[in-house]
Design an enzyme around this catalytic site. Structure first.
Site, PDB file in Angstrom:
ATOM      1  N   LYS A 126       6.745   1.240   8.421  1.00 23.15           N
ATOM      2  CA  LYS A 126       8.037   1.844   8.057  1.00 23.15           C
ATOM      3  C   LYS A 126       8.918   1.752   9.299  1.00 23.15           C
ATOM      4  O   LYS A 126       8.920   2.661  10.144  1.00 23.15           O
ATOM      5  CB  LYS A 126       7.843   3.284   7.572  1.00 23.15           C
ATOM      6  CG  LYS A 126       7.122   3.367   6.225  1.00 23.15           C
ATOM      7  CD  LYS A 126       6.910   4.804   5.794  1.00 23.15           C
ATOM      8  CE  LYS A 126       6.518   4.936   4.331  1.00 23.15           C
ATOM      9  NZ  LYS A 126       5.457   4.089   3.856  1.00 23.15           N
ATOM     10  N   LYS A 173       1.527   6.209  -7.057  1.00 25.75           N
ATOM     11  CA  LYS A 173       0.975   7.285  -6.244  1.00 25.75           C
ATOM     12  C   LYS A 173      -0.270   7.836  -6.930  1.00 25.75           C
ATOM     13  O   LYS A 173      -0.279   8.040  -8.146  1.00 25.75           O
ATOM     14  CB  LYS A 173       2.012   8.414  -6.108  1.00 25.75           C
ATOM     15  CG  LYS A 173       3.233   8.048  -5.301  1.00 25.75           C
ATOM     16  CD  LYS A 173       2.867   7.846  -3.868  1.00 25.75           C
ATOM     17  CE  LYS A 173       4.088   7.470  -3.047  1.00 25.75           C
ATOM     18  NZ  LYS A 173       3.702   7.145  -1.667  1.00 25.75           N
TER      19      LYS A 173
HETATM   20  O1  LIG Z   1       6.285   1.608   0.347  1.00 25.09           O
HETATM   21  C1  LIG Z   1       6.854   1.587  -0.739  1.00 25.09           C
HETATM   22  O2  LIG Z   1       6.502   0.801  -1.646  1.00 25.09           O
HETATM   23  C2  LIG Z   1       8.005   2.524  -1.051  1.00 25.09           C
HETATM   24  C3  LIG Z   1       8.151   3.668  -0.097  1.00 25.09           C
HETATM   25  C4  LIG Z   1       7.040   4.674  -0.248  1.00 25.09           C
HETATM   26  O3  LIG Z   1       6.132   4.499  -1.035  1.00 25.09           O
HETATM   27  C5  LIG Z   1       7.079   5.868   0.556  1.00 25.09           C
HETATM   28  C6  LIG Z   1       8.164   6.156   1.329  1.00 25.09           C
HETATM   29  C7  LIG Z   1       8.247   7.377   2.054  1.00 25.09           C
HETATM   30  C8  LIG Z   1       7.270   8.295   1.946  1.00 25.09           C
HETATM   31  C9  LIG Z   1       6.083   8.121   1.113  1.00 25.09           C
HETATM   32  O4  LIG Z   1       6.066   9.063   0.069  1.00 25.09           O
HETATM   33  C10 LIG Z   1       5.890   6.753   0.495  1.00 25.09           C
HETATM   34  C11 LIG Z   1       4.652   6.110   1.130  1.00 25.09           C
HETATM   35  O5  LIG Z   1       3.674   6.818   1.378  1.00 25.09           O
HETATM   36  O6  LIG Z   1       4.603   4.932   1.390  1.00 25.09           O
HETATM   37 MG   LIG Z   2       2.327   5.158   1.765  1.00 21.27          MG
END
Ligand SMILES: O=C(O)CCC(=O)C1=CC=C[C@@H](O)[C@@H]1C(=O)O
Ligand SMILES: [Mg+2]
Length: 306
Positions: free
Chosen positions: A248, A140
């Site tokens: 997602k 992040k």
């Molecule tokens: O995508 C991934 O590698 C793991 C999941 C992930 O990073 C996330 C899941 C849910 C909310 C977010 O903070 C974050 C994302 O932004 O992708």
């Molecule tokens: Mg993301």
């Protein structure tokens, strides 16, 4: 006709996830079970992510509580677009009830990406994940200062073995200038660099700026929050997004519709978790197994207490 049983759940993270959206310390969701008139049962999960644009848990619970005791397939297939996590939960329960076995045998062949803790903790976290077989990691950014995060990224890249891949995810927390600075670094470290892509550098309302950056730099840009639901994904596709789409599934809408779109449009997709339980994860990975070759963002079990 169908009958529903459902149960809210809570899963606390071992450590809160810090992103540009803020701190997230507990996943709240709903596990549901559908039963049809032949006694067939199907399981599903509703895992809302309201700060990505899905419904809230309360809205999902309200929907579940106000379904009639018995309801038709038509009602199941007419859930509002404002409830994409419910569409996914009921849609996947319907598929599991009718045993629509997508190519689950591919699931084992999937490569996984592990989400690292934000900040310096990433440097101490990746070796144990490497030992567990992860070769792709996500870090992040857009949380601390640009200088701090760029130093951390350089240190991490210098420590990671050459075969590792790193994804940077800003959660829309940069501005056009800092996004450009990150892309200069990413491009500057290619082709040897292990930076696979830069995820959601700018806020959802700056699509045109991200489109411009995607044409200026070699490092791919991946949209995530911008394409959180299938209607948003289709909108960005139709506006000519040339880069990666982070999908997602658990907040995207009906899995049937997502599968249909991805099978008819050759988009470069990365499937990503919303920290759902094994029930939602199973349904998401069945989609990923047939619709993408990139590592899936489901390497999250280290975020939960054993
Ligand atoms: O995508 C991934 O590698 C793991 C999941 C992930 O990073 C996330 C899941 C849910 C909310 C977010 O903070 C974050 C994302 O932004 O992708
Ligand atoms: Mg993301």
């Amino acid at each position: 006709m169908f009958r529903l049983s459902f149960q809210p759940y809570q899963r606390r993270f071992k450590q809160a996830l810090r992103t540009h959206h803020g701190l997230w310390s507990q996943r709240d969701g709903i596990l549901l079970q559908l039963e049809d008139e032949r006694g067939r049962m199907g399981k599903g999960e509703i895992a809302p992510l309201p700060w990505f644009g899905s419904e809230t848990l309360e809205e999902a619970l309200y929907f579940c509580r106000h379904l009639p005791a018995r309801f038709s397939l038509h009602e199941l297939e007419a859930i509002s677009e404002a409830l994409p996590a419910c569409q996914f939960g009921f849609g996947s329960a319907l598929e599991s009830l009718s045993h629509r076995p997508a190519a689950s045998e591919n699931k084992e062949a999937l490569l996984h990406s592990a989400l690292l803790p934000t900040g310096k903790a990433a440097l101490t976290a990746w070796p144990a994940l490497w030992k567990r077989g992860y070769r792709t990691y996500k870090l992040k950014i857009g949380v601390s200062s640009l200088a701090t995060e760029q130093d951390l990224c350089r240190t991490l890249l210098s420590e990671l073995p050459p075969s590792a891949q790193l994804r940077l995810d800003a959660n829309g927390g940069l501005d056009a200038q800092t996004a450009q600075q990150w892309l200069e670094i990413c491009d500057g470290s290619r082709p040897t660099s292990d930076i696979e892509y830069l995820e959601q550098p700018l806020p959802v309302n700056q699509f045109e700026d991200m489109l411009r950056l995607s044409k200026q730099y070699t490092t791919p840009i991946a949209l995530d929050e911008s394409v959180a639901t299938l209607p948003q994904l289709i909108h960005c596709y139709e506006k000519g997004w040339p880069g990666i789409f982070v999908i997602k599934p658990a907040i995207s809408g009906y899995p049937q519709q997502l599968r249909q779109f991805c099978q008819t449009h050759a988009i470069d997709a990365v499937f990503s978790s919303v920290f759902e339980t094994e029930i939602g994860r199973h349904a998401c990975l069945q989609l990923a197994a047939t619709l993408s070759t990139r590592a899936v963002g489901f390497g999250l079990d280290h975020w939960f207490a054993d």
